[in-house]
Write a protein that holds these residues in place. Sequence first.
Motif, PDB file in Angstrom:
ATOM      1  N   GLY A 264     -45.729  -7.511 -11.663  1.00  0.00           N
ATOM      2  CA  GLY A 264     -46.625  -7.617 -12.804  1.00  0.00           C
ATOM      3  C   GLY A 264     -46.460  -8.945 -13.525  1.00  0.00           C
ATOM      4  N   ASP A 265     -47.467  -9.278 -14.306  1.00  0.00           N
ATOM      5  CA  ASP A 265     -47.480 -10.578 -14.973  1.00  0.00           C
ATOM      6  C   ASP A 265     -46.407 -10.709 -16.051  1.00  0.00           C
ATOM      7  N   HIS A 266     -45.906  -9.584 -16.575  1.00  0.00           N
ATOM      8  CA  HIS A 266     -44.964  -9.670 -17.694  1.00  0.00           C
ATOM      9  C   HIS A 266     -43.513  -9.546 -17.260  1.00  0.00           C
ATOM     10  N   ILE A 267     -43.258  -9.485 -15.954  1.00  0.00           N
ATOM     11  CA  ILE A 267     -41.884  -9.406 -15.446  1.00  0.00           C
ATOM     12  C   ILE A 267     -41.652 -10.550 -14.465  1.00  0.00           C
ATOM     13  N   LEU A 268     -40.659 -11.361 -14.763  1.00  0.00           N
ATOM     14  CA  LEU A 268     -40.294 -12.489 -13.907  1.00  0.00           C
ATOM     15  C   LEU A 268     -38.956 -12.194 -13.251  1.00  0.00           C
ATOM     16  N   VAL A 269     -38.910 -12.195 -11.932  1.00  0.00           N
ATOM     17  CA  VAL A 269     -37.677 -11.935 -11.186  1.00  0.00           C
ATOM     18  C   VAL A 269     -37.128 -13.262 -10.665  1.00  0.00           C
ATOM     19  N   ARG A 270     -35.865 -13.528 -10.968  1.00  0.00           N
ATOM     20  CA  ARG A 270     -35.228 -14.771 -10.533  1.00  0.00           C
ATOM     21  C   ARG A 270     -33.856 -14.467  -9.935  1.00  0.00           C
ATOM     22  N   GLY A 271     -33.463 -15.245  -8.937  1.00  0.00           N
ATOM     23  CA  GLY A 271     -32.136 -15.079  -8.367  1.00  0.00           C
ATOM     24  C   GLY A 271     -31.050 -15.545  -9.313  1.00  0.00           C
TER      25      GLY A 271
END
Length: 386
Positions: A264-271
């Motif tokens: 979704g646009d409001h969740i950013l997943v980063r390593g």
Amino acid sequence: MSRFLFVVPPLVGHVNPAVGMAAELAARGHDVAWAGHLELVRQLAGADATVFGCAVPAQEVRRTADLKGPAALQFLWESFLIPLADAMAPGVRAAIEEFGPDVVVADQQALAGGLVADDLGLTWVTSATTSAELTNPLASMPKVEEWLNGLLGELRERIGGGAADPRFSPHGVLAFTTRELFGAGELPHANVWLIGPSLSTRPSTSDFPWEWIDPATPTVLISLGTANLDAGARFLATAVEALSGLALQAIVVDPAGLLGKDLGDHILVRGHVPQLELLKRLDAVVCHAGHNTVCESLWYGVPLVVAPIRDDQPIVAGQVVDAGAGVRVRFGRVTPKLLAGAIEAVLDEEQGFRSAARRIGQSFQDAGGSRAAADRLEELLVHAGT
């Protein structure tokens, strides 16, 4: 000037606080060197750091979040801390012999540092990156304490050391907390110095998309630290589901790639994320109650939802709750609804979590951190006549 040797375990959260102290001492003209994992220390302290490499146990340590209480403590000591001390001891002795330090600063989990320095009659100080041990967690478990003392006695016989407890140097203990977080409990001895967190500028290769953050929307970070990858799948999935119904934006740290990318646009997943820089822009942090993440968040006045997994984390989580700076949830049993409610609670200004976090953060900044640590270490030199 004088020479300081930092002895650190191969743990990011234990090296980073020492980096701040080392940088302050170097800025004052002292010589600084390290004994520890060569690659990790240079990664965190800089490629030009003087590092004496120490061995680490050959077998990788793996455990599950199911271990609790005495079982978790037994695993930590028998499978990690004691083998690490045995492996590091020869490298620590070699580093001391070659570098000739005036003071050894030994991390509380790098037991070889304190024991070897004590054995050689050197001035040494404990770096306590978590305040959990300061609370004497074994006071109500005398048999467990006896077992632990036996382990330390056997370790002394193998690698050397006097009667001093390698976790609490009689010369001094640098504790990266303040009374506002630690509470009013009794400290192990008079030379425990509550100096607040030791923060420093960290090299970052992150290409974080800063433009993604909308300053008009509450922003939350979800992170379980660097040592809990094996335990995170269920919790991160629960967090994503909890976030789906909230009017905010969230950054989820997922170094093991346990989540999908299209959330979704409001969740950013980063390593990985540049956490210190990011904290300046956050409204709340959901984490495992690791001492470094907790203290870094509170430094910037960011309230917390804490979900402790093991080791010192339940104690640190309790300190956060007692100080009024966060809400605790059960790591293994929290539901999306409960987690969403906890996040909403700490974001609610009227409930006072943010004001408590700011109060603790101000105490951290007033305590001095790296500067206070360097002051204490220099005072030791004066008393020793160095």
